[in-house]
Design an enzyme around this catalytic site. Structure first.
Site, PDB file in Angstrom:
ATOM      1  N   ASP A  13      35.173  31.681  30.967  1.00 44.60           N
ATOM      2  CA  ASP A  13      36.477  31.929  30.340  1.00 44.60           C
ATOM      3  C   ASP A  13      37.058  33.297  30.669  1.00 44.60           C
ATOM      4  O   ASP A  13      37.807  33.876  29.883  1.00 44.60           O
ATOM      5  CB  ASP A  13      36.387  31.767  28.801  1.00 44.60           C
ATOM      6  CG  ASP A  13      35.879  30.392  28.419  1.00 44.60           C
ATOM      7  OD1 ASP A  13      36.178  29.439  29.149  1.00 44.60           O
ATOM      8  OD2 ASP A  13      35.191  30.284  27.393  1.00 44.60           O
ATOM      9  N   LYS A  16      39.608  32.644  35.247  1.00 45.20           N
ATOM     10  CA  LYS A  16      39.516  32.197  36.648  1.00 45.20           C
ATOM     11  C   LYS A  16      40.700  31.311  37.045  1.00 45.20           C
ATOM     12  O   LYS A  16      41.290  31.487  38.113  1.00 45.20           O
ATOM     13  CB  LYS A  16      38.200  31.415  36.866  1.00 45.20           C
ATOM     14  CG  LYS A  16      36.960  32.216  36.552  1.00 45.20           C
ATOM     15  CD  LYS A  16      35.702  31.379  36.624  1.00 45.20           C
ATOM     16  CE  LYS A  16      35.541  30.351  35.536  1.00 45.20           C
ATOM     17  NZ  LYS A  16      35.370  30.880  34.178  1.00 45.20           N
ATOM     18  N   GLY A  40      37.077  24.735  31.240  1.00 49.25           N
ATOM     19  CA  GLY A  40      38.460  24.619  30.779  1.00 49.25           C
ATOM     20  C   GLY A  40      39.210  25.779  31.390  1.00 49.25           C
ATOM     21  O   GLY A  40      39.002  26.927  30.992  1.00 49.25           O
ATOM     22  N   HIS A  41      40.006  25.510  32.409  1.00 47.21           N
ATOM     23  CA  HIS A  41      40.715  26.568  33.135  1.00 47.21           C
ATOM     24  C   HIS A  41      42.202  26.496  32.786  1.00 47.21           C
ATOM     25  O   HIS A  41      42.864  25.503  33.061  1.00 47.21           O
ATOM     26  CB  HIS A  41      40.486  26.418  34.647  1.00 47.21           C
ATOM     27  CG  HIS A  41      39.053  26.625  35.044  1.00 47.21           C
ATOM     28  ND1 HIS A  41      38.604  26.561  36.339  1.00 47.21           N
ATOM     29  CD2 HIS A  41      37.957  26.926  34.291  1.00 47.21           C
ATOM     30  CE1 HIS A  41      37.298  26.800  36.364  1.00 47.21           C
ATOM     31  NE2 HIS A  41      36.885  27.014  35.139  1.00 47.21           N
ATOM     32  N   GLN A 230      32.398  28.167  34.775  1.00 47.51           N
ATOM     33  CA  GLN A 230      31.478  28.947  33.937  1.00 47.51           C
ATOM     34  C   GLN A 230      31.447  30.396  34.446  1.00 47.51           C
ATOM     35  O   GLN A 230      32.432  30.847  34.993  1.00 47.51           O
ATOM     36  CB  GLN A 230      30.062  28.325  33.919  1.00 47.51           C
ATOM     37  CG  GLN A 230      29.975  26.994  33.167  1.00 47.51           C
ATOM     38  CD  GLN A 230      30.495  25.814  33.949  1.00 47.51           C
ATOM     39  OE1 GLN A 230      30.036  25.523  35.034  1.00 47.51           O
ATOM     40  NE2 GLN A 230      31.460  25.102  33.403  1.00 47.51           N
TER      41      GLN A 230
HETATM   42  P1  GDP Z   1      38.754  30.309  32.699  1.00 46.34           P
HETATM   43  O1  GDP Z   1      37.849  29.268  32.143  1.00 46.34           O
HETATM   44  O2  GDP Z   1      37.990  31.421  33.354  1.00 46.34           O
HETATM   45  O3  GDP Z   1      39.820  29.762  33.598  1.00 46.34           O
HETATM   46  O4  GDP Z   1      39.484  30.979  31.441  1.00 46.34           O
HETATM   47  P2  GDP Z   1      40.114  30.196  30.182  1.00 46.34           P
HETATM   48  O5  GDP Z   1      41.344  29.520  30.601  1.00 46.34           O
HETATM   49  O6  GDP Z   1      39.082  29.384  29.499  1.00 46.34           O
HETATM   50  O7  GDP Z   1      40.394  31.403  29.198  1.00 46.34           O
HETATM   51  C1  GDP Z   1      41.231  32.467  29.552  1.00 46.34           C
HETATM   52  C2  GDP Z   1      42.341  32.582  28.484  1.00 46.34           C
HETATM   53  O8  GDP Z   1      42.973  33.828  28.584  1.00 46.34           O
HETATM   54  C3  GDP Z   1      43.433  31.548  28.674  1.00 46.34           C
HETATM   55  O9  GDP Z   1      43.930  31.194  27.414  1.00 46.34           O
HETATM   56  C4  GDP Z   1      44.476  32.292  29.501  1.00 46.34           C
HETATM   57  O10 GDP Z   1      45.785  31.768  29.304  1.00 46.34           O
HETATM   58  C5  GDP Z   1      44.368  33.677  28.896  1.00 46.34           C
HETATM   59  N1  GDP Z   1      44.651  34.786  29.824  1.00 46.34           N
HETATM   60  C6  GDP Z   1      44.386  34.876  31.146  1.00 46.34           C
HETATM   61  N2  GDP Z   1      44.685  36.110  31.610  1.00 46.34           N
HETATM   62  C7  GDP Z   1      45.128  36.818  30.564  1.00 46.34           C
HETATM   63  C8  GDP Z   1      45.549  38.179  30.395  1.00 46.34           C
HETATM   64  O11 GDP Z   1      45.536  39.002  31.309  1.00 46.34           O
HETATM   65  N3  GDP Z   1      45.942  38.548  29.146  1.00 46.34           N
HETATM   66  C9  GDP Z   1      45.938  37.688  28.095  1.00 46.34           C
HETATM   67  N4  GDP Z   1      46.314  38.139  26.912  1.00 46.34           N
HETATM   68  N5  GDP Z   1      45.547  36.407  28.216  1.00 46.34           N
HETATM   69  C10 GDP Z   1      45.123  35.985  29.427  1.00 46.34           C
HETATM   70  P1  IMO Z   2      34.767  27.822  32.138  1.00 46.94           P
HETATM   71  O1  IMO Z   2      34.731  27.246  33.519  1.00 46.94           O
HETATM   72  C1  IMO Z   2      32.517  29.215  28.672  1.00 46.94           C
HETATM   73  C2  IMO Z   2      28.681  27.249  27.854  1.00 46.94           C
HETATM   74  C3  IMO Z   2      28.576  26.404  26.604  1.00 46.94           C
HETATM   75  C4  IMO Z   2      27.112  26.564  26.286  1.00 46.94           C
HETATM   76  C5  IMO Z   2      26.465  26.599  27.662  1.00 46.94           C
HETATM   77  C6  IMO Z   2      25.926  25.240  28.123  1.00 46.94           C
HETATM   78  O2  IMO Z   2      35.926  27.395  31.331  1.00 46.94           O
HETATM   79  O3  IMO Z   2      34.552  29.290  32.166  1.00 46.94           O
HETATM   80  P2  IMO Z   2      27.020  22.954  28.916  1.00 46.94           P
HETATM   81  O4  IMO Z   2      28.120  22.135  28.353  1.00 46.94           O
HETATM   82  O5  IMO Z   2      27.266  23.447  30.299  1.00 46.94           O
HETATM   83  O6  IMO Z   2      25.689  22.289  28.779  1.00 46.94           O
HETATM   84  O7  IMO Z   2      26.934  24.264  27.967  1.00 46.94           O
HETATM   85  O8  IMO Z   2      27.469  27.024  28.560  1.00 46.94           O
HETATM   86  N1  IMO Z   2      29.795  26.879  28.772  1.00 46.94           N
HETATM   87  C7  IMO Z   2      30.907  27.596  28.915  1.00 46.94           C
HETATM   88  N2  IMO Z   2      31.327  28.709  28.278  1.00 46.94           N
HETATM   89  N3  IMO Z   2      33.263  28.690  29.669  1.00 46.94           N
HETATM   90  C8  IMO Z   2      32.844  27.589  30.329  1.00 46.94           C
HETATM   91  O9  IMO Z   2      33.483  27.118  31.425  1.00 46.94           O
HETATM   92  C9  IMO Z   2      31.636  26.967  29.941  1.00 46.94           C
HETATM   93  N4  IMO Z   2      30.951  25.877  30.349  1.00 46.94           N
HETATM   94  C10 IMO Z   2      29.824  25.842  29.641  1.00 46.94           C
HETATM   95  O10 IMO Z   2      29.408  26.908  25.581  1.00 46.94           O
HETATM   96  O11 IMO Z   2      26.877  27.816  25.686  1.00 46.94           O
HETATM   97 MG    MG Z   3      37.433  28.319  30.328  1.00 46.91          MG
END
Ligand code: GDP
Ligand code: IMO
Ligand code: MG
Length: 429
Positions: A13, A16, A40-41, A230
């Site tokens: 999270d 990416k 979840g991207h 991840q």
């Molecule tokens: P990913 O899994 O690495 O793609 O990241 P996620 O989408 O799960 O979580 C990143 C969260 O931060 C999302 O809700 C994005 O919309 C938000 N986000 C990304 N870059 C920024 C930033 O620079 N500032 C803020 N405030 N939010 C951001």
């Molecule tokens: P993105 O790509 C954050 C965490 C779960 C749990 C552990 C194992 O959005 O960054 P799993 O379902 O893989 O067996 O869970 O890994 N986890 C993540 N945490 N971002 C993710 O993906 C994750 N995918 C798995 O919360 O601790």
């Molecule tokens: Mg994510």
């Protein structure tokens, strides 16, 4: 040409998805190399928020090819739903999405096994996303798995039933009702029939030998970005085992997850937040269980993109960041979400840990398996909005100082700074 890589340096999270979307114009192909719908991207495009689970984050650029690589595991039902959501937004992924025939299928019973395994662990649970990730990769390694390339074969249903029956026997031994919950709140038979109809719908998409496609594209001079899911601290080998996911999330995973040789790896973009978050169980040395942690969660909207669970929040952990940079051979650092700390008077940054009375400045087996005390350097906050800032030269001096401190510790420049979720809230050095 070489294949560039973008991946997370923390516990997932990091942001990416947003950066892949921002960098996609520089590439011809975006390819996911591992993980599955546990990811979840989030992409925010003109104020509209999209969350992708299996589909690469270049999909909103209709002139770019997006590939689900062999190292990814796919739940056909979840993928079909993702594709339906894209259709509503006017994106027809049939035109630019290709799926590896070697990617493994997550069966409905993999999801049930995930839930049963977690229930059996009780308080020791991993905190899995319950998408069937562990059980599916287990079957892949144990050589029982089914792959997308199998869906056209005459004995597909028989092989499915054999694997399902095997799972049912395991579920029976775990003494957990196999027909209960975790399948989008549907009875098993309903979910199973939707799973099969999703496969039928997916037959409209192109299935390829992605390793041949990708290597040929590189030979033709095409530019490819590999997208990780991840984060490095959730890697099956180097993460905080057993509180990890079941794949290699690091650069090495690109070679096995897309079928490219190590000599083909080019730049590696390592994405990290200006602080840390983690969802699920496991060690988190700099975690804040106080008001500051709550403030990071609120201001950063730190709730899981896949499960909605509140993310645990804490200060930036430099030993962990340096470890991830080392494992991945990062060439370009990308720092996200500094804007979340705009109102902080002071910002802590962990530079080493105290373990059993000793100071350690590396992340080691011991620092992940013992209670550790993070040792901090305290820095002054910038106490101002970062809205509209468009180059590194005009950042508040305290933020420039924070960046320099990290760059000196990690010995790499931060080349991209993200100051908000939108595409345009990004500064390139
Ligand atoms: P990913 O899994 O690495 O793609 O990241 P996620 O989408 O799960 O979580 C990143 C969260 O931060 C999302 O809700 C994005 O919309 C938000 N986000 C990304 N870059 C920024 C930033 O620079 N500032 C803020 N405030 N939010 C951001
Ligand atoms: P993105 O790509 C954050 C965490 C779960 C749990 C552990 C194992 O959005 O960054 P799993 O379902 O893989 O067996 O869970 O890994 N986890 C993540 N945490 N971002 C993710 O993906 C994750 N995918 C798995 O919360 O601790
Ligand atoms: Mg994510």
């Amino acid at each position: 040409m070489k294949i560039d890589v973008l991946l997370g340096l923390q516990w997932g999270d990091e942001g990416k998805g947003k950066i892949v979307d921002v960098l996609t114009p520089r590439y011809d192909i975006i390819a996911r190399f591992q993980g599955g719908p546990n990811a979840g991207h989030t992409l925010e495009i003109e104020g509209d928020r999209h969350v992708l689970h299996t589909i690469p984050s270049g999909i909103f650029h209709s002139d770019k090819i997006n590939i689900i690589g062999n190292g990814v595991i796919v739940d056909p039902f979840i993928l079909k739903n993702e594709l339906d959501k894209l259709k509503v937004k006017g994106v027809d992924a049939r035109l630019n999405l290709k799926i590896s025939k070697r990617s493994h299928l997550i069966l409905p019973t993999h999801r049930m096994l995930d839930a049963a395994n977690e229930a059996a662990l009780g308080k020791e649970k991993i905190g899995s996303t319950l998408k069937g990730i562990g059980p599916c990769y287990t079957d892949k390694t144990a050589r029982y798995g089914l792959r997308f390339g199998d869906i056209h074969s005459a004995d597909f249903a028989d092989r499915y039933n054999a694997l399902k029956n095997r799972h049912m026997r395991i579920l029976g031994s775990l003494n957990i009702d196999p027909y209960s919950k975790e399948l989008e709140k549907m009875p098993f038979e309903v979910y199973e029939s939707l799973w099969f109809s999703s496969i039928e719908e997916l037959k409209q998409y192109e299935f390829i030998d992605s390793e041949l496609y990708i290597n040929k594209a590189l030979a033709e001079g095409k530019r490819i970005l590999a997208e990780g899911a991840q984060g490095s601290l959730l890697d099956i080998d180097f993460g905080s085992y057993p509180f990890v996911t079941s794949s290699n999330t690091i650069t090495a995973g690109v070679c096995s997850g897309l079928g490219v040789p190590p000599s083909s790896i080019g730049n590696v973009y390592g994405v990290f937040k200006a602080y840390c978050t983690r969802v699920g169980s496991g060690p988190f040395p700099t975690e804040l269980s106080d008001e500051t942690g709550e403030e990071l969660r609120k201001k950063g909207n730190e709730y899981g993109s896949t499960t909605g669970r509140p993310r645990r929040c804490g200060w930036l952990d430099l030993p962990a960041l340096k470890y991830a940079v080392m494992l991945n051979g990062v060439t370009d650092l990308v720092m996200m979400k500094a804007d979340v700390m705009n109102e902080f008077d002071n910002i802590n940054i962990c530079t080493s840990y105290e373990v059993n009375g000793n100071e350690i400045s590396d992340l080691t087996f011991e620092t992940l398996s013992n209670p550790v005390k993070p040792l901090y350097t305290v820095m002054e906050g910038w106490k101002s909005s970062l809205e509209g800032l468009s180059n590194f030269g005009i950042l508040p001096s305290q933020l420039s100082g924070y960046i320099r401190f990290i760059e000196n510790a990690v010995k790499l420049p931060i080349g991209i700074l993200s100051l908000g979720p939108g595409r345009d809230q990004t500064i390139l050095r």
